[in-house]
Write a protein that holds these residues in place. Structure first.
Motif, PDB file in Angstrom:
ATOM      1  N   ASP A 118      16.293 -40.805  21.750  1.00 54.62           N
ATOM      2  CA  ASP A 118      17.535 -40.490  21.317  1.00 54.62           C
ATOM      3  C   ASP A 118      17.220 -39.804  19.944  1.00 54.62           C
ATOM      4  O   ASP A 118      18.313 -39.764  18.571  1.00 54.62           O
ATOM      5  N   ARG A 170      21.570 -35.861  35.175  1.00 54.37           N
ATOM      6  CA  ARG A 170      22.254 -37.076  35.065  1.00 54.37           C
ATOM      7  C   ARG A 170      21.196 -38.098  33.966  1.00 54.37           C
ATOM      8  O   ARG A 170      20.340 -38.619  35.043  1.00 54.37           O
ATOM      9  N   GLN A 209      25.111 -39.787  31.320  1.00 52.15           N
ATOM     10  CA  GLN A 209      25.661 -38.760  30.448  1.00 52.15           C
ATOM     11  C   GLN A 209      24.917 -37.829  31.571  1.00 52.15           C
ATOM     12  O   GLN A 209      23.556 -38.056  31.590  1.00 52.15           O
ATOM     13  N   GLU A 210      25.197 -36.249  30.984  1.00 49.27           N
ATOM     14  CA  GLU A 210      25.051 -35.322  30.998  1.00 49.27           C
ATOM     15  C   GLU A 210      23.794 -35.214  30.338  1.00 49.27           C
ATOM     16  O   GLU A 210      23.311 -34.942  28.735  1.00 49.27           O
ATOM     17  N   ASN A 237      29.956 -46.090  36.315  1.00 49.55           N
ATOM     18  CA  ASN A 237      29.498 -45.942  34.940  1.00 49.55           C
ATOM     19  C   ASN A 237      28.340 -45.262  35.439  1.00 49.55           C
ATOM     20  O   ASN A 237      27.387 -44.124  34.925  1.00 49.55           O
ATOM     21  N   ASP A 291      19.695 -35.222  24.735  1.00 49.07           N
ATOM     22  CA  ASP A 291      21.040 -35.402  24.438  1.00 49.07           C
ATOM     23  C   ASP A 291      21.603 -34.110  24.421  1.00 49.07           C
ATOM     24  O   ASP A 291      23.270 -33.988  24.829  1.00 49.07           O
ATOM     25  N   SER A 292      21.783 -32.355  24.023  1.00 48.50           N
ATOM     26  CA  SER A 292      21.899 -32.220  23.393  1.00 48.50           C
ATOM     27  C   SER A 292      20.975 -30.635  23.487  1.00 48.50           C
ATOM     28  O   SER A 292      20.239 -30.970  22.594  1.00 48.50           O
TER      29      SER A 292
END
Length: 158
Positions: free
Chosen positions: A31, A60, A117-118, A113, A137-138
């Protein structure tokens, strides 16, 4: 009165124990706050450098559990178990109900859940010839073939 205190102590202890065991990997992706960069008076070159993006893949993350499902399930299970039997049998049923309820509650929360998250897995050929894989994450404006800079485990366009 003593039975109520014992029950409360058992439920709290079971919930605390199972909550500590309930979480999956606490940091499934980088992160941006991972250790690296400047630490202990020197730079860590393992988390820094320049390179070229070889590929980007979408993945994922596993659904994470916070432990709330286990705690709530443990309380409900202990209360249900307390309704069965008498004496030491009631205590055993209370403990068994708390443990079973916590396990079920954790599974229910994990299933809720489960979509996860992608995340993007970016494979980079570094200038020194090494290959590195970074999951973040992006990707913003990153594309295959872009020249990139890696700082603290994150990839930025250079």
């Amino acid at each position: 009165m003593k039975a109520t205190r014992t029950l409360a102590a058992v439920v709290v202890a079971t919930g605390a124990l199972l909550t500590g065991c309930a979480s999956n990997n606490p940091q499934p992706y980088n992160d941006g706050y991972a250790s690296g960069g400047y630490a202990n008076g020197r730079y860590d070159n393992a988390n820094m450098g320049y390179g070229t993006i070889e590929s980007i893949q979408v993945t994922r993350a596993d659904g994470r559990t916070s432990g709330a499902g286990a705690l709530l399930g443990g309380v409900v299970g202990a209360l249900a178990g307390n309704q069965v039997g008498s004496g030491s049998g009631r205590t055993a049923a209370t403990v068994a109900g708390g443990v079973a309820g916590a396990a079920i509650g954790n599974r229910v929360e994990g299933n809720r859940n489960a979509t996860g998250q992608e995340l993007y897995q970016i494979n980079i050929r570094m200038d020194n010839g090494e290959y590195r894989t970074v999951t973040q994450d992006s990707v913003y404006d990153l594309r295959v073939g872009n020249r990139v800079r890696m700082v603290d485990g994150r990839v930025y366009r250079y």
